[in-house]
Structures are given as C-alpha cells and as structure tokens.
Design a protein around this motif. Sequence first.
Motif, PDB file in Angstrom:
ATOM      1  N   THR A  89      -9.571  -2.706   2.781  1.00 25.70           N
ATOM      2  CA  THR A  89     -10.660  -3.197   1.940  1.00 25.70           C
ATOM      3  C   THR A  89     -11.271  -2.056   1.139  1.00 25.70           C
ATOM      4  O   THR A  89     -11.121  -0.886   1.482  1.00 25.70           O
ATOM      5  N   ASN A  90     -11.987  -2.438   0.111  1.00 27.63           N
ATOM      6  CA  ASN A  90     -12.674  -1.434  -0.694  1.00 27.63           C
ATOM      7  C   ASN A  90     -13.738  -0.703   0.114  1.00 27.63           C
ATOM      8  O   ASN A  90     -14.016   0.468  -0.139  1.00 27.63           O
ATOM      9  N   ALA A  91     -14.326  -1.428   1.063  1.00 24.72           N
ATOM     10  CA  ALA A  91     -15.367  -0.788   1.856  1.00 24.72           C
ATOM     11  C   ALA A  91     -14.802   0.461   2.538  1.00 24.72           C
ATOM     12  O   ALA A  91     -15.497   1.461   2.716  1.00 24.72           O
ATOM     13  N   ALA A  92     -13.537   0.391   2.903  1.00 22.63           N
ATOM     14  CA  ALA A  92     -12.930   1.532   3.587  1.00 22.63           C
ATOM     15  C   ALA A  92     -12.590   2.658   2.631  1.00 22.63           C
ATOM     16  O   ALA A  92     -12.798   3.835   2.943  1.00 22.63           O
ATOM     17  N   TRP A  93     -12.069   2.318   1.473  1.00 22.58           N
ATOM     18  CA  TRP A  93     -11.502   3.375   0.621  1.00 22.58           C
ATOM     19  C   TRP A  93     -12.364   3.740  -0.580  1.00 22.58           C
ATOM     20  O   TRP A  93     -12.293   4.864  -1.065  1.00 22.58           O
ATOM     21  N   ALA A  94     -13.147   2.816  -1.098  1.00 23.43           N
ATOM     22  CA  ALA A  94     -13.998   3.159  -2.249  1.00 23.43           C
ATOM     23  C   ALA A  94     -15.333   3.678  -1.746  1.00 23.43           C
ATOM     24  O   ALA A  94     -16.401   3.296  -2.203  1.00 23.43           O
ATOM     25  N   VAL A 126       4.179 -13.351  -6.295  1.00 21.83           N
ATOM     26  CA  VAL A 126       4.466 -12.863  -7.649  1.00 21.83           C
ATOM     27  C   VAL A 126       4.483 -14.015  -8.650  1.00 21.83           C
ATOM     28  O   VAL A 126       4.121 -13.846  -9.813  1.00 21.83           O
ATOM     29  N   ASP A 127       4.883 -15.199  -8.192  1.00 21.38           N
ATOM     30  CA  ASP A 127       4.933 -16.351  -9.098  1.00 21.38           C
ATOM     31  C   ASP A 127       3.569 -17.006  -9.299  1.00 21.38           C
ATOM     32  O   ASP A 127       3.402 -17.810 -10.208  1.00 21.38           O
ATOM     33  N   SER A 128       2.612 -16.669  -8.461  1.00 25.62           N
ATOM     34  CA  SER A 128       1.312 -17.331  -8.586  1.00 25.62           C
ATOM     35  C   SER A 128       0.564 -16.839  -9.815  1.00 25.62           C
ATOM     36  O   SER A 128       0.757 -15.705 -10.256  1.00 25.62           O
ATOM     37  N   ASP A 129      -0.249 -17.681 -10.361  1.00 27.98           N
ATOM     38  CA  ASP A 129      -1.099 -17.262 -11.477  1.00 27.98           C
ATOM     39  C   ASP A 129      -2.266 -16.408 -10.987  1.00 27.98           C
ATOM     40  O   ASP A 129      -2.702 -15.474 -11.654  1.00 27.98           O
ATOM     41  N   GLU A 130      -2.745 -16.741  -9.800  1.00 27.17           N
ATOM     42  CA  GLU A 130      -3.923 -16.024  -9.279  1.00 27.17           C
ATOM     43  C   GLU A 130      -3.663 -14.524  -9.173  1.00 27.17           C
ATOM     44  O   GLU A 130      -4.526 -13.702  -9.487  1.00 27.17           O
ATOM     45  N   ALA A 131      -2.466 -14.189  -8.716  1.00 29.46           N
ATOM     46  CA  ALA A 131      -2.172 -12.777  -8.512  1.00 29.46           C
ATOM     47  C   ALA A 131      -2.166 -12.000  -9.824  1.00 29.46           C
ATOM     48  O   ALA A 131      -2.305 -10.779  -9.824  1.00 29.46           O
ATOM     49  N   TRP A 132      -1.988 -12.702 -10.925  1.00 31.66           N
ATOM     50  CA  TRP A 132      -1.966 -12.014 -12.223  1.00 31.66           C
ATOM     51  C   TRP A 132      -3.315 -12.080 -12.920  1.00 31.66           C
ATOM     52  O   TRP A 132      -3.613 -11.253 -13.776  1.00 31.66           O
ATOM     53  N   THR A 156      -9.767  -5.423  -8.706  1.00 29.16           N
ATOM     54  CA  THR A 156     -10.923  -4.881  -7.994  1.00 29.16           C
ATOM     55  C   THR A 156     -10.536  -4.014  -6.803  1.00 29.16           C
ATOM     56  O   THR A 156     -11.350  -3.241  -6.310  1.00 29.16           O
ATOM     57  N   LYS A 157      -9.295  -4.164  -6.316  1.00 32.06           N
ATOM     58  CA  LYS A 157      -8.905  -3.363  -5.151  1.00 32.06           C
ATOM     59  C   LYS A 157      -8.728  -1.903  -5.565  1.00 32.06           C
ATOM     60  O   LYS A 157      -8.374  -1.593  -6.705  1.00 32.06           O
ATOM     61  N   ILE A 158      -8.964  -1.040  -4.604  1.00 32.95           N
ATOM     62  CA  ILE A 158      -8.697   0.372  -4.874  1.00 32.95           C
ATOM     63  C   ILE A 158      -7.426   0.762  -4.138  1.00 32.95           C
ATOM     64  O   ILE A 158      -7.128   0.225  -3.069  1.00 32.95           O
ATOM     65  N   ARG A 159      -6.660   1.623  -4.742  1.00 34.43           N
ATOM     66  CA  ARG A 159      -5.426   2.066  -4.091  1.00 34.43           C
ATOM     67  C   ARG A 159      -5.732   2.718  -2.748  1.00 34.43           C
ATOM     68  O   ARG A 159      -6.714   3.453  -2.626  1.00 34.43           O
ATOM     69  N   VAL A 209      -4.197  -8.757  -3.621  1.00 37.83           N
ATOM     70  CA  VAL A 209      -4.989  -9.328  -4.721  1.00 37.83           C
ATOM     71  C   VAL A 209      -6.470  -8.972  -4.653  1.00 37.83           C
ATOM     72  O   VAL A 209      -7.008  -8.416  -5.605  1.00 37.83           O
ATOM     73  N   ALA A 210      -7.129  -9.283  -3.556  1.00 37.36           N
ATOM     74  CA  ALA A 210      -8.573  -9.043  -3.510  1.00 37.36           C
ATOM     75  C   ALA A 210      -9.063  -9.090  -2.072  1.00 37.36           C
ATOM     76  O   ALA A 210      -8.483  -9.787  -1.243  1.00 37.36           O
TER      77      ALA A 210
END
Lengths: 407, 503
Positions: B431-436, B371-377, B382-385, B340-341
């Motif tokens: 984390t994004n720090a690593a990949w972005a 998957v059922d959580s609202d937060e995840a949707w 913001t995450k990068i692959r 998620v983040a």
Amino acid sequence: MECCESRSSLSISRRGLLLGGASFAAWAYLPKFARAADGRDPRLVTIILRGALDGLATVASISDPDYAGLHGAIALTRDGPHAAIDLDSFFALHPSMTQFARMYREKHAAVVHAVATPYRERSHFDGQDVLESGFAGPGRVQSGWLNRALGALPRGERVTTGLAVGATAPLVLRGPAPTVGWAPVNLPQAADDTAMRLFDLYKHRDPALADALSQGLQLEKVAARGDDMRAKPRNGIGAMQLTARGVAKLMAEDDGPRIAALAFDGWDTHANEGGPVGQLAQRLSGLDAAFGEFESGLGAHWRDTVIVVATEFGRTAKINGTFGTDHGTGTVAFLAGGAVKGGRVIADWPGLKTANLYQARDLAPTTDLRAILKGVLHDHVGLSERVLAQAVFPDSAAVKPVQGLVV
Amino acid sequence: MARDPQAALVALNRFGFGARGGASGDFMNAASDPRGFVKAELARPATVLLEAPGLQTTPDLAAALFAYQLEVKEQREAAAKSAAASAESKPKNESPPPAMEKPEASAMAPNGATMNPPGAMKPAKTIPAKPQLNIIQKTYRAEALARIQRATLADCGIVERLVAFWSNHFCISASKGQPARIWAGAFEREAIRPHVLGHFGDMLKAVEQHPAMLFFLDNQQSIGPNSKAGQRSKRGLNENLAREIMELHTLGVGSGYTQGDVTTLARILTGWTYAGRAGRLGEPGSFVFNVNAHEPGTQTLLGRSYPETGLAQGEAALGDIARHPATAKFIATKFARHFVADDPPPALVVRLNDVFRKTDGDLKALALALVDSDEAWQAPMTKIRSPYEYLIAIGRLMARIPEDPGRYLNGLNILGQPLWTPAGPNGFADTNAAWAAPEEMKLRLDIAAQVASRIGDSLDARDLLDIAMSDAASQDTRQTIARAETRQQAFALLLMSPEFQRR
C-alpha cells in the motif's frame, strides 16, 4: 544500474546527506615540468561552479550608474553593515569573500569580469559541457580540456599508490589521461537544492508525496528557522571547505597530485538570491573558505599554485520577480594563488545600459574564458600555444592566451 | 494506430518495470498498442522459468549447506583444540601477540571508487581485502543477480512483476536461518515460477511442499500426537504452516474458518517435511512425506471429511482450499490491489473473482482478465512503486545490465524491502501507506541522488524523460528537469518525479 552503497556510507541521518555537491579528481602522475628558470613545481586547481554564478552580484560594477537599478533589492552597496569590499574605484567584491579580498590586496588574487565561454544558449548541461570540454559547442563530452592538457605533458612518476580511480571526476578532467579521485567519505549526494526542487514539483503535481517528502526532510523545522526554503547554506559551505581541505592536504604531499579539478554545485539562484547576506552570500563564503583552506593547506606550495574558478555562464543583469536572477551570459572568473599576478580586475567593461547588454538582458561577454585558461596553462604549466589551440581548446587559434596572468 | 501516451505509462509502469533506456523503443511500442504490449509477454510462457549457470536445485544446495556447516564445525573444534593446547604450553608472562593492524573502517567505499581521506592515507597494502563470501552468501547473491537481470532485460516486465507478486504472496524470509537464505532463490524458481502462468492450486501445493516453506513455517517440527513419532516422543503439532496457509495463502483472515480448522489442517499436514543431512527419508533437502510423523485417521476440515490417505489427504485438502470461494475473493482483491489501487474498483475485483473461480484458479487467465479490463487502464496512477520496482526501473532506464547485485541489495535494505526477507510471513506491504512514507521518500531521494552522482555525461535526463514517459510527462516535471542545475540533479529529479514514482 548503479545503485546504492552500503548503509555505512549512505548515512541515514539527513545531517550527513546535506554535505553533498562537491567532488574532486586529480591527475594520476607527478609531472616533470618544473620550470627551468626558477625551479617552480607548479600546482593547478580548477574549480567549476555548477549552476551559473551571478557575476554582478559577486563582483559588482558598483560605480556603473546602471548597476544599482538593475540588481535592485539585492545590489551590493558601499555602505551599511555589509558593505562591499572595494577592489578598485569601479568594482567591489561581495562582503562574504574576505579571504579572497585579502589575497587580492596581497596581489595573489585576480578577478576576470564580463567573461564567458563561447556558449551563447542558456542550458546548464550544455553550458557546463562547453565550459569543461573546451570545445566551442555542446555535445562533445568524451574528454575535458584539463585532461587533454595533461595528455600533452610528460608523465613522470605515478602519484601515491592506493588511490582509487574516482567515478565522478568532473568532465573537465575526464579523458584518456589517467586520474585519481577522492570524495569526502560519508558525504552522499542528495543536495538540499535537489530536495527543494523536488518538493516544488510535488507541491504542483503530487500533494501526497509533497507531504511525505517534506516530513521526511523535516522542512518545517528549517522553515521555522526563518530562512528561505531553498537555502540551508551552512552545509554547502561545509562541503566546499571540507573538500578543499582534503584536496589541499593531498596536493601538499611531495608525491601528491599537482593538478586537480573540483566541482561545487548550488549557484542557480533563481529566487531569493539575497544580496550582501542571504543564499548566494552563504555560498560565496563557502567558496571563500575553500580559498582559505587551499592557502593554509598547501603551505609552502601555495606560492607555486594557481586556482582557477569558472562557471558555465552568468545570470540576468536585472533581477526577476522573485528577487533572483535567471540564466544569462557574461559573468566572473577568479584566479587565486601565490603564483597569480593579482591585485587587479581584468575586464573590458561593456557597460550595463540596455543597449550594451547581451540580448538586452545579460552582462555582455567581452573576454573569452578560453583566453584566460590558455594564458594560465601557457605560463604556469608550460603548454605551447599550438597545443593549446589544437588539442586543449580545439579550433581556438583566434583566441590568444592572455599574457602575464602568472608571476 | 493511434498513440496513447497515458496508456503507455500504464502498460509500462503499472503492469511492467518501466521503459528501458537506449534504443528499446519501449514507450513507442507501448503507446501504439498498450494492451498488446503487455499481453505479448504473457503469450510467451518460456519467459517465466529462470535458469542460469550456477543456479542449483534445492537438494544440491542442501548438500552444499550441510558440507559448509560441517566444515565450520570442524574448524571450530580444531581451533578450540589448538587454543587449549597452546594455553597449556605457553608461559604465563608472555606478552600477547601484536594486534593485527586494524583496517581503517572508512578506508574504502564499497565500490572501491573512493579513497580514504588524505589524513588517513595508508599504503595500498592496508586496504582490507574483500571478505570471502561463504556458500550461503554466494548463493543468495547469485540468485538475486539472476532475478534482477531477468527483470532488467524483460520487454515489459509483466511476467517478472507477477513472479514478484506471487513470491511475496507466498513469501518465506531469508532471515529465518541458513537453509532459508540459501534456498530463497531456488524456492521462487521451483515453487513459484512454474505456476505463475499456470494454476493456483498447483502453486499452492508446490509452495507448501517446498523445503524452504516447510522450514520457514516450522512444519518439519510438527508431529502428529498419535503418529509413531508422536507416541515415542513428547513433541506434537505445530500449527504455524496450517494457520498461514489459511490466513495468508488462501482463504484470508476473517473468512469463516475456525481455530478448529487450523488445528485440523495442521494434523493433516503432519509428516510434510524434507529429508535431513543423514538422508534417512530421502535425498537430503528434498520434500518427503514422513508417514511416521503423520497423524493417522480421518479429518474434518471446513465441514468436509478427508479419509486417511497419507500424503494424498493433505493434497486433497489443499486442493479444496484452493477452490474455496473465500480464496478466490481473497486472491482477486489482493491481485487488483497490487496492480491497480489500494482500494481497487469493486467491479474489477468481482470480475477477477469470477475468472478465478470459473477457470479453477488459472493464473494466466487471471492476469489476462486484469489486462483486458477497462478499470485497470482507467484508474488513476495512485500506487507508488515498491522499492524493488523502483530500483529495477532505474536500472532499466539506464540500460545497464547489472553484473553485481550488491548495490541493488543494499538499496533494497535501505528502502525497507530486503530481497526475500520480509519481517513476517505476510510479506511486504503493498500500500501507499507503507511506501509513500516520509522516511521512505527521503531515502528514495538520497538513493536517486547517489545513483545520479555516478552517471557520466552520456546520460541526459531530458532524453531519458522522453524515453521513460515521453508526452505523458507533465509540463511541471519536464520543466523541473530542464531547469535543473546539473546533469546529475536533473537525473535525480527524473527518478523522483511523480511519473516515475507512481504507477
């Protein structure tokens, strides 16, 4: 997926990555079509300029009363430190193209103006498909006209063994007739222009990625050099020149390919196109250097050579709000080589008054590019008018080959 | 059913490996029922196991490795012998044999698609043959190919994403040595996959008893000081495995365990090893409990007493660690952070934590809770692959079933995520720090351009944009692609667009 080459070929330094945007393929057989009359063993090079070349900025109708007003700040002029080179009393060549100008004076180069493929929309991809496939409309991408032209020739001996088949042959040379490919080694493909477009997108959509990318590309350094952000053009020149040098060497061999196609990217000058100097000027000097490489590299074979240079369409006659030009219609094509009956601009000039412009914005096309290509294939390679009208450029019987393009 | 393009992007990219090209209809399916699209795959537990022709068990691979090592040794000895013999017989003034013609380094691009520059053109016979791969390299590549193919073909990819998550959580590194490299794929198939939709405690046990992990964290060298073996030799404890179990695999650093606990767990785990070449303890390459190396006696770990029960002592200790509240919190946080983040919504972490504890570490329940959580949707994308997700997503979009893993493996190396080879036992950063990062984005662009340079005219980025993100694509992205100068440039820009990079 087709992903990545090993580290050795994907150079990690940006320097190595800037040289992209040029590719080459050639026919895999030595043709047996030496002309009976004079024993000429013809060589034919087709160069595709992808991105849509601004014909009016390259060969200016400098005596046309409407030219200077339309091209405004980037218009070529007959005077000043970077004066255009007069081709005749009406047309003048961009000052970057000194080698081509010399060839023109020596009557080994010609310009075709107000020329276009039959495509009348303004999508690069579709326009390139039409230019390279030889069909009258987009969506036919199985083979290119040059490949079908080869298919109509006697095969002859296979050219130099050990050449791998290239994966990136331009569409114009793709198809059933076998070809070989060559790409300058260590020239991976991430072009500057692509990086700049991505940077623009990130600036609008994703500032964090914009920051990361710009640091990665060290854009700041480039910007500090004072040039326009979209252009680090010296590298593009390098790619064109290097590719041309390699291809010329290959084609100069006794058992080297006789027919080849190249593609040079980077002509999509929407902003800060530049006039006598600037972005387009740099790219044109790269193209000009490529002409020079072919001339010197082909040596004695230069006299049997025709180079055809064409682009998918032209650009707007009037410059836009960012000192560039948007997608248009009519443009220029070049012919160069010792076998070209040159020293002339071939044009049925439509004029630049608003009423004369295509859709009141583009240079109107008065010559069908296929007529030029058919003329070269007919006179230089010896293909019959029937083959040209049916197999090479399907359904083009109404477009007659232009005669007398070749000595 | 109402279409929800943004939720489709979440379903495909946050939970899966992205839309497949061709006529998969992935985006439409995900858009019409985003949660159902993801959960359908979780409902098919068979999708988690990976069997493919030629993939061998860890003991079989051990046998192959031992045979290979023996062969190399014998060849080396034979070569040394004959060199010594010829040195004796050779007259001293004889000129050295002509040097073998040096192959042109640049003679052939790795894919064989380009030729050398004209100046250096040579007859075909001088092009060097592809070097023969040894059994270790062959195995590593075959395992990689099976994994990449599975990820490329999966409907959504949630199961393969979970495999990658848990595999990275319980990582080994192929760079540790030949056994680690040859076992890397088998480790994942044998210790991770069977439990990805099972229980955390079972996965933990399978992992810590797998020869690859025992080798990676040196436990086969750890000897109880008071064991029979310890009494005989001067060797003793190695805390490596015990420490990483508590710090990285379960409780998390700073969760309250002490150095004393680490040492105690190391004692408890003495004797956990694998049978060697000679097979004295069991089938070579299989997990064995070597009672002779096991520290005898009752051990007190995290305030709890474990009587001497041999192998069962360690299994009981791992079971309790798996159920420890600190483990639930550590796993819930890491799980939410991955999907998620970087800073996951606290409410989501709390819920995942509760589910983990109430279900005794049921990992399928954990995935479903996510998957059922609202937060995840609702959380912005913001995450990068990760590089692996990026390359797999490209392959899926191009609808190409990989037949050779080479380009993927090279791509992962270039992008800093060499398959099964993290720099340390903490796995790859998440984390994004690593990949972005600047260098990373530059390299991603270079790779995108390289991939794009090889596409034919059959792929149109405008069509692929609709397949991958449809109306979830921003106008800016759509326009950037439509205005690209070439088909190839358009495709590269699509692969680099925020919608393709972010998840």
